[in-house]
Design a protein around this motif. Structure first.
Motif, PDB file in Angstrom:
ATOM      1  N   GLN A   1      -4.903  -2.543   8.448  1.00 44.48           N
ATOM      2  CA  GLN A   1      -5.309  -1.479   7.657  1.00 44.48           C
ATOM      3  C   GLN A   1      -5.369  -1.818   6.158  1.00 44.48           C
ATOM      4  O   GLN A   1      -5.145  -2.960   5.836  1.00 44.48           O
ATOM      5  CB  GLN A   1      -3.998  -0.726   7.527  1.00 44.48           C
ATOM      6  CG  GLN A   1      -3.338  -0.258   8.881  1.00 44.48           C
ATOM      7  CD  GLN A   1      -2.074   0.725   9.013  1.00 44.48           C
ATOM      8  OE1 GLN A   1      -1.713   1.152   7.866  1.00 44.48           O
ATOM      9  NE2 GLN A   1      -1.429   0.758   9.868  1.00 44.48           N
ATOM     10  N   GLY A   2      -6.054  -0.844   5.562  1.00 50.11           N
ATOM     11  CA  GLY A   2      -6.444  -1.140   4.090  1.00 50.11           C
ATOM     12  C   GLY A   2      -5.166  -1.145   3.056  1.00 50.11           C
ATOM     13  O   GLY A   2      -4.405  -0.356   3.200  1.00 50.11           O
TER      14      GLY A   2
ATOM     15  N   THR B   1      -3.746  -1.208  -0.931  1.00 50.23           N
ATOM     16  CA  THR B   1      -4.045  -0.859  -2.203  1.00 50.23           C
ATOM     17  C   THR B   1      -4.023  -2.142  -3.001  1.00 50.23           C
ATOM     18  O   THR B   1      -4.857  -2.127  -4.208  1.00 50.23           O
ATOM     19  CB  THR B   1      -3.152   0.224  -2.941  1.00 50.23           C
ATOM     20  OG1 THR B   1      -1.880  -0.363  -2.842  1.00 50.23           O
ATOM     21  CG2 THR B   1      -3.129   1.665  -2.101  1.00 50.23           C
TER      22      THR B   1
ATOM     23  N   THR C   1     -11.725  -3.160   0.567  1.00 49.09           N
ATOM     24  CA  THR C   1     -10.838  -2.052   1.370  1.00 49.09           C
ATOM     25  C   THR C   1     -10.046  -3.036   2.116  1.00 49.09           C
ATOM     26  O   THR C   1      -8.998  -2.456   2.571  1.00 49.09           O
ATOM     27  CB  THR C   1     -11.801  -1.358   2.085  1.00 49.09           C
ATOM     28  OG1 THR C   1     -12.723  -2.265   2.917  1.00 49.09           O
ATOM     29  CG2 THR C   1     -12.831  -0.559   1.332  1.00 49.09           C
ATOM     30  N   ALA C   2     -10.158  -4.162   2.526  1.00 51.38           N
ATOM     31  CA  ALA C   2      -9.277  -4.796   3.332  1.00 51.38           C
ATOM     32  C   ALA C   2      -8.037  -5.328   2.705  1.00 51.38           C
ATOM     33  O   ALA C   2      -6.894  -5.248   3.254  1.00 51.38           O
ATOM     34  CB  ALA C   2      -9.822  -6.010   3.956  1.00 51.38           C
ATOM     35  N   SER C   3      -8.116  -5.826   1.289  1.00 52.63           N
ATOM     36  CA  SER C   3      -6.724  -6.396   0.827  1.00 52.63           C
ATOM     37  C   SER C   3      -6.500  -5.668  -0.653  1.00 52.63           C
ATOM     38  O   SER C   3      -5.402  -5.969  -1.197  1.00 52.63           O
ATOM     39  CB  SER C   3      -7.089  -7.941   0.684  1.00 52.63           C
ATOM     40  OG  SER C   3      -8.257  -8.253  -0.150  1.00 52.63           O
TER      41      SER C   3
END
Length: 448
Positions: free
Chosen positions: A183-184, A186, A262-264
């Motif tokens: 999941q992405g 924040t 968006t990944a990390s």
């Protein structure tokens, strides 16, 4: 005129704050000549005499009631208080779904699995009921995650995280707390330990970060030759460790050309000792890959004082006799922890002493080479200022305050925190002060 009954009114006030007006009004409307005395008795005795005592807040008393009613199988009362804990009374006194879940898990140990199984079933039915009720629309967002399908094999202990390994050689072990890799996030925090320890040194801070930033991912990894990571088979340099760090960031889905994604999400590197040196090198090589840097007990230029006993501990490997290795380990502990802490927290010191003695000799024996490299080839200067926090202990002989101040010259605008009465492992000696230094500073950054 009927005299004002203060005890009864205080009891009703507390009862309404816990159960909610609607439930209390329904209960009072059912009073008759037969049960009114009992109603008054309960309001004075339970809701005033007990719930009115200031020694425990209402949230704590809710938790106790849930545990007791579950243990005794008082299921009607249990359901009443689960429902009230989620939706009744004052919002500030309610419990979260996770808090109720923890009560059920704790009860499985002390009240038995069958009771906890029944408690889960009843609580789940209430969650579904509240999740479908229009009048509880404001609760839906908080309840929805608990009702989503979940695969049992994918569940990880929230206080430890899920273990992963990088697909590189050597394979690096890392744990993920908070938002999973699928999941992405924040934002992402990467925590890197120092020479001779492993990822467990960050347990308290990692859990605090997850609590402070629910949408974040917190990653703790083991350097090669430490913890569960592969031990090196040949001599390695600082460049090798920095390459390992980049491989880890790749595995986290962090783009190589930007600190966001968006990944990390933006990445904050928190490094202790050698871990701080590695973080600085990563920032120098790829300035946009990190968004912030925390240097904890990181030497600025000189060789750490504890390197000599560490070198002696690993130089001769298994050939060193047990008594000599024990003495060398004691010497390392004298550098890692202040004298007062070694006296007051002997069990903690003994745990990290065992960790040191159980580390792969081949891995630790190569790290003095790395430290020598960092001494003769200082980290390349950063091309742009990076938000930096420098922390060290007032009693740290490996990264003393004089060296901590040298970091301020390399990182313009950096903040400096000195932990009183702390040696080289301030996150273990002064965990509360360490977290109180890191968390507000992180919160002050212009990040999600």
């Amino acid at each position: 005129m009927t005299p004002f009954d203060h005890d009864l009114e205080r009891g009703l006030r507390n009862r309404r704050s816990v159960l909610g007006d609607a439930w209390v009004d329904r209960s009072l409307s059912k009073a008759n000549a037969f049960n009114a005395d009992f109603q008054a008795f309960i309001n004075r005795y339970a809701w005033h005499e007990v719930w009115g005592r200031p020694g425990l807040d209402h949230r704590t008393r809710r938790t106790i009631v849930l545990a007791i009613t579950l243990a005794l199988g008082r299921w009607e009362e249990f359901e009443l208080h689960v429902r009230a804990a989620l939706s009744g009374g004052d919002e500030a006194s309610r419990l979260t779904v996770d808090e109720i879940k923890e009560v059920l898990i704790q009860s499985a140990i002390y009240a038995g699995v069958p009771a906890a199984n029944t408690g889960h079933a009843l609580a789940l039915a209430i969650l579904r009921e509240l999740g479908e009720a229009p009048e509880h629309a404001q609760l839906h967002a908080g309840l929805a995650p608990a009702l989503q399908p979940a695969a049992v094999p994918e569940i990880a202990h929230p206080g430890v995280g899920r273990s992963h390994f990088t697909p590189t050689a050597p394979a690096l072990h890392f744990t993920v707390r908070g938002v999973p890799l699928t999941q992405g996030a924040t934002r992402t925090f990467v925590l890197c330990h120092g020479l001779g320890t492993d990822h467990m040194v960050w347990d308290a801070l990692a859990n605090a970060l997850v609590a402070a930033w629910p949408g974040a991912r917190v990653v703790c990894f083991d350097l090669r030759g430490h913890g569960l990571s592969d031990a090196p088979t040949s001599a390695c340099t600082l460049a090798d460790l920095v390459a390992d760090a980049h491989h880890l960031l790749d595995a986290l889905g962090a783009p190589a050309d930007t600190g966001t994604g968006t990944a990390s999400g933006p990445i904050t590197w928190i490094g202790h000792g050698l871990g701080g040196t590695i973080g600085q090198a990563v920032a120098a090589q790829s300035p946009s890959r990190l968004a912030a840097l925390v240097l904890a007990h990181t030497p600025a230029s000189t060789t750490p004082a504890s390197l000599t006993p560490l070198t002696a501990l690993t130089r001769d490997g298994a050939a060193t006799d047990a008594a000599t290795r024990e003495a060398q380990a004691d010497a390392v502990m004298a550098h890692w922890f202040s004298e007062d802490f070694r006296q007051a927290q002997a069990a903690t010191v003994a745990r990290w002493r065992r960790r040191l003695l159980s580390a792969p000799l081949s891995g630790l024996a190569l790290h003095p080479v790395i430290v020598a490299v960092t001494q003769t080839q200082p980290t390349t200067a950063l091309t742009a200022p990076l938000p930096t926090l420098v922390i060290t202990g007032a009693l740290d002989t490996d990264a003393p305050p004089t060296e901590a101040r040298q970091h301020l010259l390399r990182h313009p605008g950096a903040a400096l925190v000195l932990l009183p009465d702390a040696g080289h492992l301030g996150m273990l000696e002064q965990p509360t002060l360490f977290q109180a230094s890191v968390l507000p500073w992180l919160a002050s950054l212009a990040q999600p």
